[in-house]
Design a protein around this motif. Structure first.
Motif, PDB file in Angstrom:
ATOM      1  N   THR A   1       0.896  -1.229   0.110  1.00 49.36           N
ATOM      2  CA  THR A   1      -0.114  -0.026   0.006  1.00 49.36           C
ATOM      3  C   THR A   1       0.917   1.394  -0.010  1.00 49.36           C
ATOM      4  O   THR A   1       1.979   1.306   0.601  1.00 49.36           O
ATOM      5  N   LEU A   2       0.348   2.398  -0.632  1.00 45.78           N
ATOM      6  CA  LEU A   2       1.028   3.552  -0.758  1.00 45.78           C
ATOM      7  C   LEU A   2       0.157   4.720  -0.183  1.00 45.78           C
ATOM      8  O   LEU A   2      -1.026   4.891  -0.427  1.00 45.78           O
TER       9      LEU A   2
ATOM     10  N   VAL B   1       4.612   7.018   2.761  1.00 42.00           N
ATOM     11  CA  VAL B   1       4.791   5.484   3.721  1.00 42.00           C
ATOM     12  C   VAL B   1       4.540   4.662   2.613  1.00 42.00           C
ATOM     13  O   VAL B   1       3.401   4.637   2.133  1.00 42.00           O
ATOM     14  N   ILE B   2       5.366   3.599   2.634  1.00 42.65           N
ATOM     15  CA  ILE B   2       5.216   2.423   1.602  1.00 42.65           C
ATOM     16  C   ILE B   2       5.245   1.300   2.461  1.00 42.65           C
ATOM     17  O   ILE B   2       6.052   0.939   3.267  1.00 42.65           O
ATOM     18  N   GLN B   3       3.958   0.435   2.327  1.00 42.18           N
ATOM     19  CA  GLN B   3       3.984  -0.690   3.042  1.00 42.18           C
ATOM     20  C   GLN B   3       4.170  -1.894   2.102  1.00 42.18           C
ATOM     21  O   GLN B   3       3.653  -1.873   0.868  1.00 42.18           O
TER      22      GLN B   3
ATOM     23  N   GLU C   1      12.405   2.386   9.020  1.00 39.70           N
ATOM     24  CA  GLU C   1      11.122   1.565   9.526  1.00 39.70           C
ATOM     25  C   GLU C   1      10.098   2.797  10.203  1.00 39.70           C
ATOM     26  O   GLU C   1      10.889   3.375  10.959  1.00 39.70           O
ATOM     27  N   MET C   2       9.100   2.730   9.953  1.00 39.93           N
ATOM     28  CA  MET C   2       8.274   3.802  10.547  1.00 39.93           C
ATOM     29  C   MET C   2       7.794   2.973  11.768  1.00 39.93           C
ATOM     30  O   MET C   2       7.097   1.721  11.912  1.00 39.93           O
TER      31      MET C   2
ATOM     32  N   GLU D   1       4.356  -8.046   6.927  1.00 42.28           N
ATOM     33  CA  GLU D   1       4.448  -6.648   6.256  1.00 42.28           C
ATOM     34  C   GLU D   1       5.048  -5.749   7.178  1.00 42.28           C
ATOM     35  O   GLU D   1       4.812  -5.777   8.441  1.00 42.28           O
ATOM     36  N   THR D   2       5.740  -4.595   6.630  1.00 47.08           N
ATOM     37  CA  THR D   2       5.928  -3.749   7.541  1.00 47.08           C
ATOM     38  C   THR D   2       6.041  -2.421   6.276  1.00 47.08           C
ATOM     39  O   THR D   2       5.669  -2.541   5.499  1.00 47.08           O
ATOM     40  N   CYS D   3       6.334  -1.112   7.143  1.00 41.58           N
ATOM     41  CA  CYS D   3       6.349   0.000   6.205  1.00 41.58           C
ATOM     42  C   CYS D   3       7.557   1.060   6.427  1.00 41.58           C
ATOM     43  O   CYS D   3       8.301   0.772   7.507  1.00 41.58           O
TER      44      CYS D   3
END
Length: 133
Positions: free
Chosen positions: A17-18, A27-29, A93-94, A109-111
């Protein structure tokens, strides 16, 4: 941090997801990268992580004012373009609790959070040598 959903590339169980943030960042997941063959090609500093997303995810940048979302340069934060047509990205990493509460993220997953300018630069044509890694 407030997020604005731009789009996702989704199949059952997968959801890269963007998002655009209110901090002039994206933020890019994406999928956490565990593959040693990929990780061995990178120098990942503390506080950063590595994710993988389909290149098509960036087509959603048109919803944030970009003419198109076609990646034309494969440079930082994109570290590797895989044979499967995915991008391996590296970045901070967020951990922002407010932002994370706005997302649905499976355990695998992470973002990462990256400046909008670094993503916008990937959309620009360059002249000169091929920049693919």
């Amino acid at each position: 941090m407030k997020l604005r959903f731009l789009g996702k590339n989704s199949t059952p169980g997968d959801s890269p997801t963007l998002y655009a943030s209110d901090r002039d960042t994206y933020v890019i997941q994406g999928w956490k990268v565990y593959a040693n063959d990929l990780l061995m090609q990178l120098d990942v500093p503390a506080g950063q992580t590595v994710i993988e997303v389909p290149t098509e995810l960036f087509e959603h940048l048109t919803k944030d004012g970009h003419e198109n979302g076609e990646i034309k340069q494969f440079t930082d934060p994109i570290m590797i373009l895989t044979e499967q047509g995915t991008c391996v990205l590296q970045g901070p990493e967020m951990h922002d609790a407010e932002a994370l509460s706005q997302m649905r993220m499976p355990d695998y997953e992470t973002c990462i959070e990256v400046p909008k300018s670094s993503i916008a630069a990937l959309l620009e044509e360059t002249s000169g040598p091929d920049h693919q890694r």
